[in-house]
Scaffold this active site. Structure first.
Site, PDB file in Angstrom:
ATOM      1  N   ASP A  67       0.814  -1.215   0.000  1.00 19.14           N
ATOM      2  CA  ASP A  67       0.000   0.000   0.000  1.00 19.14           C
ATOM      3  C   ASP A  67       0.853   1.272   0.000  1.00 19.14           C
ATOM      4  O   ASP A  67       2.071   1.217   0.175  1.00 19.14           O
ATOM      5  CB  ASP A  67      -0.956   0.001   1.213  1.00 19.14           C
ATOM      6  CG  ASP A  67      -0.277  -0.441   2.511  1.00 19.14           C
ATOM      7  OD1 ASP A  67       0.965  -0.437   2.566  1.00 19.14           O
ATOM      8  OD2 ASP A  67      -0.980  -0.790   3.458  1.00 19.14           O
ATOM      9  N   ASN A 136      -7.076  -2.822  14.436  1.00 23.56           N
ATOM     10  CA  ASN A 136      -8.488  -3.126  14.141  1.00 23.56           C
ATOM     11  C   ASN A 136      -8.615  -4.345  13.216  1.00 23.56           C
ATOM     12  O   ASN A 136      -9.678  -4.596  12.669  1.00 23.56           O
ATOM     13  CB  ASN A 136      -9.181  -1.899  13.523  1.00 23.56           C
ATOM     14  CG  ASN A 136      -8.529  -1.472  12.212  1.00 23.56           C
ATOM     15  OD1 ASN A 136      -7.588  -2.113  11.727  1.00 23.56           O
ATOM     16  ND2 ASN A 136      -9.017  -0.388  11.643  1.00 23.56           N
ATOM     17  N   HIS A 138      -6.916  -4.826  10.364  1.00 25.95           N
ATOM     18  CA  HIS A 138      -6.687  -4.572   8.933  1.00 25.95           C
ATOM     19  C   HIS A 138      -5.420  -5.268   8.438  1.00 25.95           C
ATOM     20  O   HIS A 138      -4.480  -5.519   9.186  1.00 25.95           O
ATOM     21  CB  HIS A 138      -6.709  -3.072   8.588  1.00 25.95           C
ATOM     22  CG  HIS A 138      -5.512  -2.269   8.957  1.00 25.95           C
ATOM     23  ND1 HIS A 138      -5.617  -0.995   9.462  1.00 25.95           N
ATOM     24  CD2 HIS A 138      -4.177  -2.507   8.891  1.00 25.95           C
ATOM     25  CE1 HIS A 138      -4.406  -0.499   9.677  1.00 25.95           C
ATOM     26  NE2 HIS A 138      -3.515  -1.408   9.338  1.00 25.95           N
ATOM     27  N   GLU A 143      -9.476  -1.897   5.639  1.00 27.03           N
ATOM     28  CA  GLU A 143     -10.069  -1.610   6.936  1.00 27.03           C
ATOM     29  C   GLU A 143     -11.308  -2.484   7.152  1.00 27.03           C
ATOM     30  O   GLU A 143     -11.816  -3.090   6.198  1.00 27.03           O
ATOM     31  CB  GLU A 143     -10.468  -0.122   6.985  1.00 27.03           C
ATOM     32  CG  GLU A 143      -9.304   0.845   6.790  1.00 27.03           C
ATOM     33  CD  GLU A 143      -8.446   1.032   8.046  1.00 27.03           C
ATOM     34  OE1 GLU A 143      -8.308   0.072   8.838  1.00 27.03           O
ATOM     35  OE2 GLU A 143      -7.908   2.140   8.214  1.00 27.03           O
TER      36      GLU A 143
HETATM   37  C1  GLP Z   1      -0.127   0.048   8.528  1.00 24.49           C
HETATM   38  C2  GLP Z   1       0.095  -0.714   7.218  1.00 24.49           C
HETATM   39  C3  GLP Z   1      -0.071  -2.198   7.414  1.00 24.49           C
HETATM   40  C4  GLP Z   1       0.682  -2.603   8.664  1.00 24.49           C
HETATM   41  C5  GLP Z   1      -0.009  -2.030   9.859  1.00 24.49           C
HETATM   42  C6  GLP Z   1       0.698  -2.322  11.181  1.00 24.49           C
HETATM   43  O1  GLP Z   1      -1.299   0.756   8.584  1.00 24.49           O
HETATM   44  N1  GLP Z   1      -0.769  -0.302   6.156  1.00 24.49           N
HETATM   45  O2  GLP Z   1       0.395  -2.885   6.276  1.00 24.49           O
HETATM   46  O3  GLP Z   1       0.676  -3.991   8.790  1.00 24.49           O
HETATM   47  O4  GLP Z   1      -0.180  -0.638   9.735  1.00 24.49           O
HETATM   48  O5  GLP Z   1       1.703  -1.417  11.451  1.00 24.49           O
HETATM   49  P1  GLP Z   1       2.655  -1.509  12.685  1.00 24.49           P
HETATM   50  O6  GLP Z   1       3.545  -2.649  12.401  1.00 24.49           O
HETATM   51  O7  GLP Z   1       3.369  -0.202  12.721  1.00 24.49           O
HETATM   52  O8  GLP Z   1       1.812  -1.748  13.882  1.00 24.49           O
END
Ligand code: GLP
Length: 268
Positions: A67, A136, A138, A143
């Site tokens: 993304d 959440n 995702h 989402e």
């Molecule tokens: C972001 C990314 C995800 C990632 C998630 C967790 O929003 N789009 O691909 O897995 O958050 O991030 P973190 O590892 O910083 O908790």
């Protein structure tokens, strides 16, 4: 689904790096799907260390990130393009043509999303998809409510996601409210999936994703449908799971999807 529960985030990063290394040994020109986020940092550090030791070669691999924020260019400090360049692509000296991210500055973001999906297909699909998980539930930026057959597209981000990611932005700058993300359906087409999750903040989402029903309300629950998915969790991230699962180091987990399948076979 296979679950590996280890004590520390470092052990988890090491276990995930082993799976990446195995994949590249088996198929040096693998197509890898890559996440961003804090969880992936120890994994990328470990991959760079192994590369420097001559233990890991990514020079024939192709990568597709999950993304990118809409409206952020590759030099913005919070863009995923910059994260990847600084943490992985530059240290591994990967040729830019082999590393793909959605273009957050595309004039036509919907066309960019469609084109991205086509580029993944043209590359032969993803061999190994690495994933993180949001608090959440995702995956990528899919989402709660994201259709389980969704493809790469433009999405609106939840306020909890914006809040969780605010610390990556310069003081006073709010994260963009939209992003381009691979869809849940796109992710499920990967031949193998490895999800890495560490820390207590992820425990609730993981419990819902592993023990709850497959539902768009918890996008990560869709992974129950994948025939070749491994989740690597540290003890804190696994802390809401039933003790029998949490205490074993390595487990084939019976998900609610497996139970449903068994019941329908019993009925027929
Ligand atoms: C972001 C990314 C995800 C990632 C998630 C967790 O929003 N789009 O691909 O897995 O958050 O991030 P973190 O590892 O910083 O908790």
């Amino acid at each position: 689904m296979e679950l590996i529960v280890l004590k520390t985030p470092e052990q988890c990063a090491n276990a995930a790096a082993n799976l990446v290394e195995e994949q590249l040994n088996r198929k040096p020109d693998s197509v890898l799907g890559l996440p961003t986020g804090k969880t992936s940092l120890p994994l990328y550090q470990e991959l760079v260390r192994r590369h420097r030791r001559g233990q890991l070669r990514l020079d024939r691999a192709t990568t597709f990130n999950l993304d990118e924020y809409l409206g952020l260019g590759p030099d913005h400090p919070a863009s995923f393009a910059r994260y990847m360049r600084e943490r992985l692509f530059a240290p591994l000296a990967l040729p830019p043509g082999q590393c793909h991210l959605p273009d957050g500055m595309a004039a036509d973001p919907c066309a960019e999303a469609e084109g991205y999906e086509a580029r993944i297909r043209e590359a032969g699909g993803i061999d190994l998809q690495l994933l993180g998980i949001g608090i959440n539930g995702h995956i990528g930026f899919n989402e709660p409510g994201a259709p389980l057959d969704s493809r790469t597209r433009v999405v609106n981000l939840c306020s909890s996601t914006l809040e969780a990611n605010r610390s990556h932005f310069p003081p006073g700058e709010a994260p963009p409210a939209q992003a381009i993300t691979m869809g849940v359906g796109t992710i499920l087409e990967a031949r193998r999936i490895v999800l890495l999750a560490t820390g207590r903040a992820k425990a609730h989402a993981l419990h819902a994703a592993i023990s709850g029903p497959v539902s768009p309300e918890v996008p990560a629950s869709a992974l129950q449908r994948h025939p070749n998915c491994v989740m690597i969790l540290d003890a804190a991230a696994a802390s809401d799971l039933p003790p029998a699962i949490r205490t074993g180091r390595r487990h084939a987990v019976t998900t609610s999807r497996d139970r449903e399948r068994r019941q329908s076979t019993d009925r027929s």
